[in-house]
Design a protein around this motif. Sequence first.
Motif, short mmCIF file in Angstrom:
data_model
loop_
_atom_site.label_atom_id
_atom_site.label_comp_id
_atom_site.label_asym_id
_atom_site.label_seq_id
_atom_site.Cartn_x
_atom_site.Cartn_y
_atom_site.Cartn_z
N THR A 140 0.69 -8.42 17.88
CA THR A 140 0.44 -7.65 16.63
C THR A 140 -0.98 -7.98 16.15
O THR A 140 -1.45 -8.98 16.04
N ILE A 141 -1.56 -6.84 15.61
CA ILE A 141 -2.94 -6.89 14.96
C ILE A 141 -2.99 -7.09 13.52
O ILE A 141 -4.05 -7.25 12.84
N TYR A 142 -1.72 -6.69 12.96
CA TYR A 142 -1.74 -6.53 11.32
C TYR A 142 -1.73 -7.94 10.71
O TYR A 142 -0.99 -9.10 11.11
N PRO A 143 -2.56 -7.96 9.71
CA PRO A 143 -2.86 -9.24 8.95
C PRO A 143 -1.51 -9.53 8.04
O PRO A 143 -0.70 -8.91 7.86
N PRO A 144 -1.52 -10.81 7.53
CA PRO A 144 -0.42 -11.43 6.90
C PRO A 144 0.15 -10.72 5.60
O PRO A 144 1.41 -10.57 5.52
N ALA A 145 -0.66 -9.95 4.87
CA ALA A 145 -0.13 -9.40 3.81
C ALA A 145 0.71 -8.17 4.07
O ALA A 145 1.55 -7.86 3.71
N ALA A 146 0.17 -7.55 5.18
CA ALA A 146 0.69 -6.46 5.79
C ALA A 146 2.38 -6.87 6.26
O ALA A 146 3.22 -6.05 6.19
N GLN A 147 2.16 -7.90 7.17
CA GLN A 147 3.43 -8.56 7.72
C GLN A 147 4.40 -8.67 6.66
O GLN A 147 5.49 -8.74 6.98
N ALA A 206 -4.56 12.28 3.81
CA ALA A 206 -3.69 11.20 3.32
C ALA A 206 -2.13 11.80 3.34
O ALA A 206 -1.39 10.86 3.71
N VAL A 207 -2.07 12.93 3.22
CA VAL A 207 -0.52 13.37 3.42
C VAL A 207 -0.12 13.13 4.72
O VAL A 207 1.06 12.67 5.03
N TRP A 208 -0.96 13.58 5.74
CA TRP A 208 -0.36 13.41 7.12
C TRP A 208 -0.62 11.83 7.66
O TRP A 208 0.41 11.76 8.67
N GLU A 209 -1.30 11.32 7.33
CA GLU A 209 -1.46 9.89 7.77
C GLU A 209 -0.45 8.79 7.05
O GLU A 209 -0.11 7.77 7.78
N PHE A 210 -0.05 9.08 5.89
CA PHE A 210 0.80 8.08 5.13
C PHE A 210 2.23 8.73 5.25
O PHE A 210 3.31 8.04 5.71
N ALA A 211 2.39 9.69 4.67
CA ALA A 211 3.97 10.49 4.42
C ALA A 211 4.20 10.80 5.91
O ALA A 211 5.17 10.46 6.25
N GLY A 212 3.46 11.38 6.80
CA GLY A 212 3.79 11.96 8.04
C GLY A 212 3.69 10.54 8.91
O GLY A 212 4.59 10.62 9.82
N ASN A 213 2.52 9.67 9.29
CA ASN A 213 2.41 8.88 10.33
C ASN A 213 2.84 7.40 9.39
O ASN A 213 2.84 6.51 10.19
N GLY A 214 2.90 7.33 8.44
CA GLY A 214 3.31 5.98 7.86
C GLY A 214 2.46 4.84 7.96
O GLY A 214 2.74 3.63 8.35
N HIS A 215 0.94 5.04 8.11
CA HIS A 215 -0.06 4.09 8.51
C HIS A 215 -0.22 3.10 7.29
O HIS A 215 -0.13 3.38 6.18
N VAL A 216 -0.28 1.89 7.69
CA VAL A 216 -0.32 0.75 6.96
C VAL A 216 -1.49 0.71 5.96
O VAL A 216 -1.49 0.20 4.78
N ASP A 217 -2.61 1.51 6.26
CA ASP A 217 -3.68 1.76 5.17
C ASP A 217 -3.35 2.24 3.83
O ASP A 217 -3.99 1.99 2.75
N ALA A 218 -2.19 2.93 3.73
CA ALA A 218 -1.43 3.25 2.43
C ALA A 218 -1.16 2.03 1.44
O ALA A 218 -1.53 1.83 0.38
N ILE A 219 -0.79 0.87 2.06
CA ILE A 219 -0.43 -0.29 1.35
C ILE A 219 -1.92 -0.70 0.67
O ILE A 219 -2.04 -1.12 -0.34
N ALA A 220 -2.89 -0.83 1.77
CA ALA A 220 -4.44 -1.24 1.22
C ALA A 220 -4.96 -0.33 -0.10
O ALA A 220 -5.50 -0.80 -0.75
#
Length: 475
Positions: free
Chosen positions: A161-168, A222-236
Amino acid sequence: MGYGTTTRKPLLLAGGGLIGLTVMTLSLHVPGADNVGTDARREQFVALLAVAAVVYLFAIRVVVRRSHSAVPTSSAVPLSSAVPTSAVALPIVLAVAIAMRVPVLLAPPFLSSDLYRYVWDGRVQVAGINPYRYVPADPALQPLRDAAIFPHINRADTARTIYPPAAQLVFQAVARVSQSVIAMKLTMVLFEALACWAILRLLALAQLPAERVLIYAWNPLAVWEFAGNGHVDAIAIGLLAVTLLLRAVRRDAWVGVALGAAVLVKFLPAAIAPALWRFKGPHGAAWRMPLAALALIAGLYWLYSGVGWHVLGFLPGYFGDEELSQGTGIWLLSGIGLAMTVTPVMADAYAAIVFVCLAVLAAWIAFRPRGAGPDVRRVCGDAAILAAAVTVAISPHYPWYFVWVVLPCCVRARWSIIWLSVAPVLLYVSPWNERFFWPCLVYLPTAALAAREWWQSAAPQPLDAIKAKAVQESS
């Protein structure tokens, strides 16, 4: 005619259009297809998103012009009494933002498979295993495999996995409740809601109309990438909005904590640190923010340090995989590559030049003289510039990397950065299978708008006051 009345009709029109375009775009997806379905459908998908981007820009123009017309030209008039609050516009903005997200939230992700890795990482941690220890296809994780998540994980055979600890930590928390795609997508939307709450607080502190939150909330990407694809960027983004709010109320240590958490979700937010730093604060305050951020980062990495350097996951290999270390994955170098061969030496030179330029920009923002009054707008403006600069410098190939730059624009709107946040809807297609000419549709208008904004900001202030007064009188 009142402020709320003149704003309500265009917002209803634009909001209804965005909801309709969202539903139409979603209808193009062929059920079960990993992508939209066919190349023709994908092109239609992007065309509809481009129309949605135009409608979105129109809606921003409506609220920004109303904001400007409400700003007094005389210092004798209190700003708080001159900026109207519409009881109608904000409910419209929030209702449209929700209505745009619900259909894509309920649909399966089909523009990216990253979400499945998030669910998998959470599942691995619930099983008591460090997510950085194994690639998903390792035999040690055989008991965790299923038909719903595991087959969709990208790089399952080759990459930790590439995702850092806060995301984990977020992935683990979600997995303890539900190890499903919809649960992870809903979590991302909740972080978007956190971002919108913080933005509304920032707008109140900046004495700006609350409906400007649509600059983020209505962004189609934002709509498609977070509600649609659930990308972790929304947490950031949610953590970044909280960081800006904490900076506005001058809670320096907590600013560092929130920024450190945002950085350990997506590393890019580290770029805005110079905008948050109060180097001339009260005694000892200058170091609270950076020390708190570093302490949190070190502490969260320590939680997963049992795997040694593997705690960095796939990050070292990512730069080569995306052709960044070779230079061919960078927009500007791709253009140079049309005339000559791009070498690793050229990529290193580009990296060095970018580092120096960003360091100079960061130093100017951190140390330039500041006024004694409230600085909410200045901080957000500086954060937007830094976010846009680092994003353009790395020229991502993926649309979702661009969304975060628009967040500070809710307070300090810059058309160049707003364009940069939504124009990448075009990157869902690559008609010529290259990385220069088509992305020019994103970067060249951004550069032109930025040059125009710089030229306008350099104009003598009396002319700006005359123009603002004319706008106010015409409204």
